[in-house]
Design a protein around this motif. Sequence first.
Motif, PDB file in Angstrom:
ATOM      1  N   LYS A  54       0.814  -1.210   0.000  1.00 20.56           N
ATOM      2  CA  LYS A  54       0.000   0.000   0.000  1.00 20.56           C
ATOM      3  C   LYS A  54       0.849   1.263   0.000  1.00 20.56           C
ATOM      4  O   LYS A  54       0.359   2.329  -0.301  1.00 20.56           O
ATOM      5  N   LYS A  55       2.100   1.160   0.372  1.00 18.14           N
ATOM      6  CA  LYS A  55       2.962   2.340   0.418  1.00 18.14           C
ATOM      7  C   LYS A  55       3.291   2.840  -0.978  1.00 18.14           C
ATOM      8  O   LYS A  55       3.449   4.017  -1.205  1.00 18.14           O
ATOM      9  N   ARG A  56       3.413   1.937  -1.913  1.00 13.59           N
ATOM     10  CA  ARG A  56       3.756   2.312  -3.282  1.00 13.59           C
ATOM     11  C   ARG A  56       2.562   2.988  -3.941  1.00 13.59           C
ATOM     12  O   ARG A  56       1.465   2.438  -3.978  1.00 13.59           O
ATOM     13  N   ASP A  57       2.736   4.165  -4.433  1.00 11.45           N
ATOM     14  CA  ASP A  57       1.679   4.916  -5.132  1.00 11.45           C
ATOM     15  C   ASP A  57       0.407   5.063  -4.302  1.00 11.45           C
ATOM     16  O   ASP A  57      -0.687   5.102  -4.843  1.00 11.45           O
ATOM     17  N   ASN A  58       0.529   5.105  -2.991  1.00 14.11           N
ATOM     18  CA  ASN A  58      -0.626   5.182  -2.089  1.00 14.11           C
ATOM     19  C   ASN A  58      -1.571   4.002  -2.252  1.00 14.11           C
ATOM     20  O   ASN A  58      -2.712   4.060  -1.820  1.00 14.11           O
ATOM     21  N   GLY A  59      -1.153   2.946  -2.920  1.00 16.61           N
ATOM     22  CA  GLY A  59      -2.016   1.776  -3.096  1.00 16.61           C
ATOM     23  C   GLY A  59      -3.172   2.010  -4.037  1.00 16.61           C
ATOM     24  O   GLY A  59      -4.105   1.245  -4.068  1.00 16.61           O
ATOM     25  N   LYS A  60      -3.153   3.083  -4.819  1.00 12.48           N
ATOM     26  CA  LYS A  60      -4.245   3.397  -5.743  1.00 12.48           C
ATOM     27  C   LYS A  60      -3.758   3.179  -7.174  1.00 12.48           C
ATOM     28  O   LYS A  60      -2.712   3.655  -7.545  1.00 12.48           O
ATOM     29  N   TYR A  61      -4.546   2.483  -7.949  1.00  9.63           N
ATOM     30  CA  TYR A  61      -4.102   2.087  -9.286  1.00  9.63           C
ATOM     31  C   TYR A  61      -5.175   2.337 -10.339  1.00  9.63           C
ATOM     32  O   TYR A  61      -5.289   1.591 -11.298  1.00  9.63           O
ATOM     33  N   LEU A  62      -5.981   3.387 -10.165  1.00  7.67           N
ATOM     34  CA  LEU A  62      -7.076   3.654 -11.096  1.00  7.67           C
ATOM     35  C   LEU A  62      -6.597   3.762 -12.533  1.00  7.67           C
ATOM     36  O   LEU A  62      -7.143   3.121 -13.431  1.00  7.67           O
ATOM     37  N   SER A  63      -5.557   4.533 -12.777  1.00  3.21           N
ATOM     38  CA  SER A  63      -5.115   4.721 -14.167  1.00  3.21           C
ATOM     39  C   SER A  63      -4.581   3.426 -14.771  1.00  3.21           C
ATOM     40  O   SER A  63      -4.851   3.125 -15.927  1.00  3.21           O
ATOM     41  N   GLY A  64      -3.851   2.647 -14.012  1.00  2.00           N
ATOM     42  CA  GLY A  64      -3.305   1.388 -14.534  1.00  2.00           C
ATOM     43  C   GLY A  64      -4.385   0.361 -14.818  1.00  2.00           C
ATOM     44  O   GLY A  64      -4.401  -0.279 -15.869  1.00  2.00           O
ATOM     45  N   ILE A  65      -5.309   0.199 -13.887  1.00  3.02           N
ATOM     46  CA  ILE A  65      -6.395  -0.762 -14.066  1.00  3.02           C
ATOM     47  C   ILE A  65      -7.286  -0.332 -15.224  1.00  3.02           C
ATOM     48  O   ILE A  65      -7.677  -1.145 -16.059  1.00  3.02           O
ATOM     49  N   SER A  66      -7.587   0.958 -15.306  1.00  5.57           N
ATOM     50  CA  SER A  66      -8.401   1.477 -16.419  1.00  5.57           C
ATOM     51  C   SER A  66      -7.718   1.242 -17.758  1.00  5.57           C
ATOM     52  O   SER A  66      -8.356   0.838 -18.731  1.00  5.57           O
ATOM     53  N   ALA A  67      -6.419   1.512 -17.818  1.00  6.60           N
ATOM     54  CA  ALA A  67      -5.666   1.322 -19.069  1.00  6.60           C
ATOM     55  C   ALA A  67      -5.634  -0.150 -19.463  1.00  6.60           C
ATOM     56  O   ALA A  67      -5.800  -0.486 -20.644  1.00  6.60           O
ATOM     57  N   ASP A  68      -5.425  -1.028 -18.498  1.00  2.89           N
ATOM     58  CA  ASP A  68      -5.412  -2.468 -18.799  1.00  2.89           C
ATOM     59  C   ASP A  68      -6.742  -2.906 -19.399  1.00  2.89           C
ATOM     60  O   ASP A  68      -6.788  -3.622 -20.404  1.00  2.89           O
ATOM     61  N   LEU A  69      -7.837  -2.480 -18.783  1.00  2.00           N
ATOM     62  CA  LEU A  69      -9.156  -2.858 -19.271  1.00  2.00           C
ATOM     63  C   LEU A  69      -9.412  -2.302 -20.669  1.00  2.00           C
ATOM     64  O   LEU A  69      -9.915  -3.008 -21.547  1.00  2.00           O
ATOM     65  N   GLN A  70      -9.031  -1.068 -20.898  1.00  2.00           N
ATOM     66  CA  GLN A  70      -9.223  -0.451 -22.213  1.00  2.00           C
ATOM     67  C   GLN A  70      -8.386  -1.155 -23.278  1.00  2.00           C
ATOM     68  O   GLN A  70      -8.859  -1.399 -24.396  1.00  2.00           O
ATOM     69  N   ASN A  71      -7.134  -1.491 -22.953  1.00  2.00           N
ATOM     70  CA  ASN A  71      -6.274  -2.190 -23.917  1.00  2.00           C
ATOM     71  C   ASN A  71      -6.847  -3.559 -24.289  1.00  2.00           C
ATOM     72  O   ASN A  71      -6.829  -3.944 -25.462  1.00  2.00           O
ATOM     73  N   MET A  72      -7.359  -4.289 -23.309  1.00  2.00           N
ATOM     74  CA  MET A  72      -7.963  -5.584 -23.609  1.00  2.00           C
ATOM     75  C   MET A  72      -9.224  -5.409 -24.454  1.00  2.00           C
ATOM     76  O   MET A  72      -9.440  -6.152 -25.408  1.00  2.00           O
ATOM     77  N   SER A  73     -10.039  -4.426 -24.125  1.00  2.00           N
ATOM     78  CA  SER A  73     -11.249  -4.159 -24.906  1.00  2.00           C
ATOM     79  C   SER A  73     -10.910  -3.857 -26.353  1.00  2.00           C
ATOM     80  O   SER A  73     -11.537  -4.383 -27.279  1.00  2.00           O
TER      81      SER A  73
ATOM     82  N   MET B  56     -15.098   0.190 -10.520  1.00  2.12           N
ATOM     83  CA  MET B  56     -13.841  -0.091  -9.841  1.00  2.12           C
ATOM     84  C   MET B  56     -13.751   0.404  -8.401  1.00  2.12           C
ATOM     85  O   MET B  56     -13.030  -0.160  -7.613  1.00  2.12           O
ATOM     86  N   ARG B  57     -14.446   1.429  -8.054  1.00  2.00           N
ATOM     87  CA  ARG B  57     -14.342   1.929  -6.677  1.00  2.00           C
ATOM     88  C   ARG B  57     -15.269   1.193  -5.720  1.00  2.00           C
ATOM     89  O   ARG B  57     -15.037   1.176  -4.519  1.00  2.00           O
ATOM     90  N   TYR B  58     -16.320   0.567  -6.244  1.00  2.00           N
ATOM     91  CA  TYR B  58     -17.344  -0.021  -5.383  1.00  2.00           C
ATOM     92  C   TYR B  58     -17.669  -1.469  -5.724  1.00  2.00           C
ATOM     93  O   TYR B  58     -18.584  -2.032  -5.135  1.00  2.00           O
ATOM     94  N   LEU B  59     -16.953  -2.062  -6.644  1.00  2.00           N
ATOM     95  CA  LEU B  59     -17.281  -3.405  -7.122  1.00  2.00           C
ATOM     96  C   LEU B  59     -17.184  -4.438  -5.999  1.00  2.00           C
ATOM     97  O   LEU B  59     -16.183  -4.520  -5.296  1.00  2.00           O
ATOM     98  N   LYS B  60     -18.250  -5.244  -5.873  1.00  2.00           N
ATOM     99  CA  LYS B  60     -18.311  -6.276  -4.841  1.00  2.00           C
ATOM    100  C   LYS B  60     -18.037  -7.642  -5.446  1.00  2.00           C
ATOM    101  O   LYS B  60     -18.353  -7.900  -6.603  1.00  2.00           O
ATOM    102  N   SER B  61     -17.487  -8.514  -4.624  1.00  2.00           N
ATOM    103  CA  SER B  61     -17.187  -9.875  -5.084  1.00  2.00           C
ATOM    104  C   SER B  61     -18.461 -10.589  -5.538  1.00  2.00           C
ATOM    105  O   SER B  61     -18.439 -11.340  -6.509  1.00  2.00           O
ATOM    106  N   SER B  62     -19.574 -10.352  -4.866  1.00  2.00           N
ATOM    107  CA  SER B  62     -20.832 -11.011  -5.246  1.00  2.00           C
ATOM    108  C   SER B  62     -21.272 -10.593  -6.649  1.00  2.00           C
ATOM    109  O   SER B  62     -21.827 -11.407  -7.398  1.00  2.00           O
ATOM    110  N   THR B  63     -21.012  -9.351  -7.026  1.00  2.00           N
ATOM    111  CA  THR B  63     -21.353  -8.878  -8.369  1.00  2.00           C
ATOM    112  C   THR B  63     -20.517  -9.600  -9.412  1.00  2.00           C
ATOM    113  O   THR B  63     -21.018  -9.990 -10.467  1.00  2.00           O
ATOM    114  N   VAL B  64     -19.243  -9.794  -9.110  1.00  2.00           N
ATOM    115  CA  VAL B  64     -18.351 -10.498 -10.036  1.00  2.00           C
ATOM    116  C   VAL B  64     -18.793 -11.951 -10.191  1.00  2.00           C
ATOM    117  O   VAL B  64     -18.901 -12.461 -11.312  1.00  2.00           O
TER     118      VAL B  64
END
Length: 161
Positions: free
Chosen positions: A38-57, A75-83
């Motif tokens: 969690k120390k690295r990049d404050n543990g937030k990865y919105l841009s990386g996760i978004s880019a990965d999803l867009q590249n796969m799409s 991405m901010r509120y996704l629950k395991s049950s939804t997945v």
Amino acid sequence: PFHTTSVMALKNFEDFKYYWLLIAGTTESPKQIKACDKKRDNGKYLSGISADLQNMSTYIEKNEDATILNKVQDMRYLKSSTVLENIRILAQEVKEQPKSFRVEIYYTGHGQENTGNWCFADDKVVTLKQIIDIVRSITCETLWIYSDCCYSGNWAVELAQ
């Protein structure tokens, strides 16, 4: 056969149809689950996760034999049950297809420490066993699970056992 990998070269196989489920996990490390540093990049990865999803799409949309059945990306509120529900829907949707197709599930997000389980905003995880139990009834040629997260290699070890 079940496959899992962190990085995979994607190829077009002419004889197959592809049915994809794309999942973007939580962008912040869950509080109750040991995930990445969690120390690295404050543990937030919105841009990386978004880019990965867009590249796969983008890759999938260029393949005329591929169909994205759904993108799960709250991405901010996704629950395991939804997945898990979306994986059930995927299994149901493709049950009636001819055998010569592939089901491909792609996840990008946080992986639980020492397991590679997928982490979500409700501080719960999705395990490889849960996925396999849901999709076991599908009679597709192959099921590919792309797990783009920390500790994902643990799923390969789990499959080998």
